[in-house]
Scaffold this active site. Structure first.
Site, PDB file in Angstrom:
ATOM      1  N   GLY A 208      -9.400  28.785  36.245  1.00 23.22           N
ATOM      2  CA  GLY A 208      -7.976  28.938  35.364  1.00 23.22           C
ATOM      3  C   GLY A 208      -8.177  30.340  34.697  1.00 23.22           C
ATOM      4  N   ASN A 209      -7.273  30.182  33.862  1.00 24.51           N
ATOM      5  CA  ASN A 209      -7.301  31.413  32.829  1.00 24.51           C
ATOM      6  C   ASN A 209      -6.866  30.935  31.382  1.00 24.51           C
ATOM      7  OD1 ASN A 209      -4.339  32.249  32.697  1.00 24.51           O
ATOM      8  ND2 ASN A 209      -5.001  32.295  35.053  1.00 24.51           N
ATOM      9  N   ARG A 210      -6.647  31.806  30.576  1.00 22.17           N
ATOM     10  CA  ARG A 210      -6.332  31.225  29.125  1.00 22.17           C
ATOM     11  C   ARG A 210      -4.672  31.426  28.857  1.00 22.17           C
ATOM     12  NH1 ARG A 210      -9.423  34.581  25.270  1.00 22.17           N
ATOM     13  NH2 ARG A 210      -8.017  33.548  23.728  1.00 22.17           N
ATOM     14  N   SER A 211      -3.928  31.541  29.668  1.00 20.86           N
ATOM     15  CA  SER A 211      -2.533  31.688  29.541  1.00 20.86           C
ATOM     16  C   SER A 211      -2.038  30.432  29.134  1.00 20.86           C
ATOM     17  CB  SER A 211      -1.812  32.137  30.870  1.00 20.86           C
ATOM     18  OG  SER A 211      -0.415  32.168  30.586  1.00 20.86           O
ATOM     19  N   ALA A 275       0.478  34.336  34.446  1.00 18.69           N
ATOM     20  CA  ALA A 275      -1.128  34.906  34.897  1.00 18.69           C
ATOM     21  C   ALA A 275      -1.563  34.387  36.001  1.00 18.69           C
ATOM     22  CB  ALA A 275      -2.113  34.716  33.580  1.00 18.69           C
TER      23      ALA A 275
END
Ligand code: CTP
Length: 396
Positions: A208-211, A275
């Protein structure tokens, strides 16, 4: 010119109240109908007569004034307003609005209005920095209230600090801008993507990512408020489902690609604030991966480049999250993905970008023009981006 526009100007009990006379004057000069509501404390600083003389309109100070044309229908001003401007706004009025209290004409009007509300705070630095005030401001911002200032500078106490009333010009310009927006996206179909995609590794893990999705949600809500039909294609977020927006929830880049490809067929604009993962695991393990080995290698493959792949007769807006060479890299993406606009975001700044409520971005158009915006709440960044989308749509 603001002909036929009604501005409800609320004035509260701050030493800066006298500056509101100039605001009333400039808005009246621009042909707006300026209806002033003063709190009782405000009348200690300036007289209602000053405002009545400038605006040529009755000034409301008391909810129960029998001769007032507004006394019976206490919500009539709320309905008449095209915009409500509270300038200066004390910590007290901000707290009351955040709590939904309606114990005077100004708070009643704000609680009952559907018009946009602009707030220009003015207060002592300690009051402003108090976490209670900060919490109230954040709460109102999240509900779409537009804050102008406060500025840093010399305060009534003689101290330097945050809490100073902004320049009058900033309040008047913001009011003009908000009024001009009105319903400038009525009849338009806008597709917005938001959040960070998740690429599964096994049944319980993902890349995943931090968006947080905040920028995309702010864009969707701002476009909705300007009259657009909005389709929000969102990866998982912790944000509440926005009212009046069509929401499609997706998880992976592939799912987002499919949803976007379908939605853009009818779109006037696509704004890709999501993102999107660039890589996903080549293989999805059906069972939970056990920690049996000292190291583990995951082989990744590229996901579709959604923005790069979709095309059609719509305005394409991308985001560029960069940690170096902000403008240069953003311009490259703009050309490579054939965008009309790219919003460049420096992700190394701590007060801006992922997870926070504000952003400092540069908006670059296809002719290479770069517009650097100051640090603004995401909702205001959203409106500034939409201002440019409206211009581009008008040129089509
Ligand atoms: N984007 C997309 N599909 C992807 C990756 C990104 O549509 N698979 C979109 C993003 O939503 C954003 C823009 O492309 O609007 C730029 O995203 P960014 O991650 O900054 O750029 P990338 O193209 O992924 O390039 P890089 O990661 O190499 O910087």
């Amino acid at each position: 010119m603001l002909t036929n526009k009604t501005v409800v100007l609320g004035i509260t009990g701050s030493i800066a109240a006298y500056k509101a006379v100039d605001i009333a004057s400039q808005l009246t000069e621009a042909k707006a109908k300026v209806k002033v509501i003063m709190t009782e404390a405000a009348t200690q600083f300036v007289t209602p007569l000053s405002f009545r003389s400038i605006s040529g309109e009755p000034v409301v100070t008391d909810m129960f004034e029998p001769k007032s044309e507004f006394s019976v229908q206490h919500v009539s001003l709320a309905e008449a307003a095209d915009v409500v401007v509270i300038a200066p706004a004390t910590a007290n009025v901000i707290a009351k609005l955040a709590a939904g209290i309606a114990d005077d004409m100004l708070c009643c009007t704000v609680l009952a209005t559907k018009a946009p509300v602009i707030i220009a705070p003015a207060m002592n630095v300690n009051m402003y920095e108090n976490s209670i005030t900060q919490y109230n401001i954040a709460k109102l911002k999240a509900r779409g209230f537009i804050f102008v200032g406060p500025a840093y500078g010399r305060l009534a106490s003689g101290k330097m600090g945050w809490g100073r009333f902004v320049e009058i010009r900033e309040v008047v310009d913001t009011t003009q801008q908000v009024l001009r927006r009105g319903s400038d996206l009525a009849g338009r179909h806008i597709v917005v993507t938001a959040g960070g995609t998740q690429e599964p590794i096994d049944p319980v893990r993902h890349i995943g990512n931090r968006s947080s999705g905040k920028m995309g949600y702010a864009l969707a809500e701002a476009a909705r408020d300007r009259g657009a039909d909005v389709m929000l294609i969102s990866a998982l977020t912790a944000l509440p489902r926005p009212v009046g927006v069509e929401l499609t929830e997706v998880r992976t880049a592939q799912e987002m690609y499919e949803a976007v490809a379908e939605a853009v067929a009818e779109a006037d604009a696509l704004i890709m604030a999501a993102a999107v993962a660039d890589y996903r695991p080549m293989e999805l393990s059906e069972t939970k991966i056990k920690k049996e080995t000292a190291t583990l290698t995951l082989k990744l493959e590229r996901t579709p480049d959604i923005l790069g792949d979709v095309s059609g007769d719509f305005i394409k807006v991308g985001f560029a999250a960069e940690s170096e060479n902000l403008i240069e890299n953003a311009k490259q993406k703009l050309h490579k993905k054939q965008l009309d606009l790219i919003v460049a975001n420096d992700i190394t700044a701590t007060d801006s970008g992922f997870g926070v409520d504000s952003d400092r971005v540069v908006v670059i158009s296809s002719d290479g023009k770069a517009d650097s915006l100051p640090l603004l709440p995401k909702r205001q960044v959203a409106d500034r981006i939409l201002d440019k989308v409206v211009e581009l749509l008008a040129k089509r």
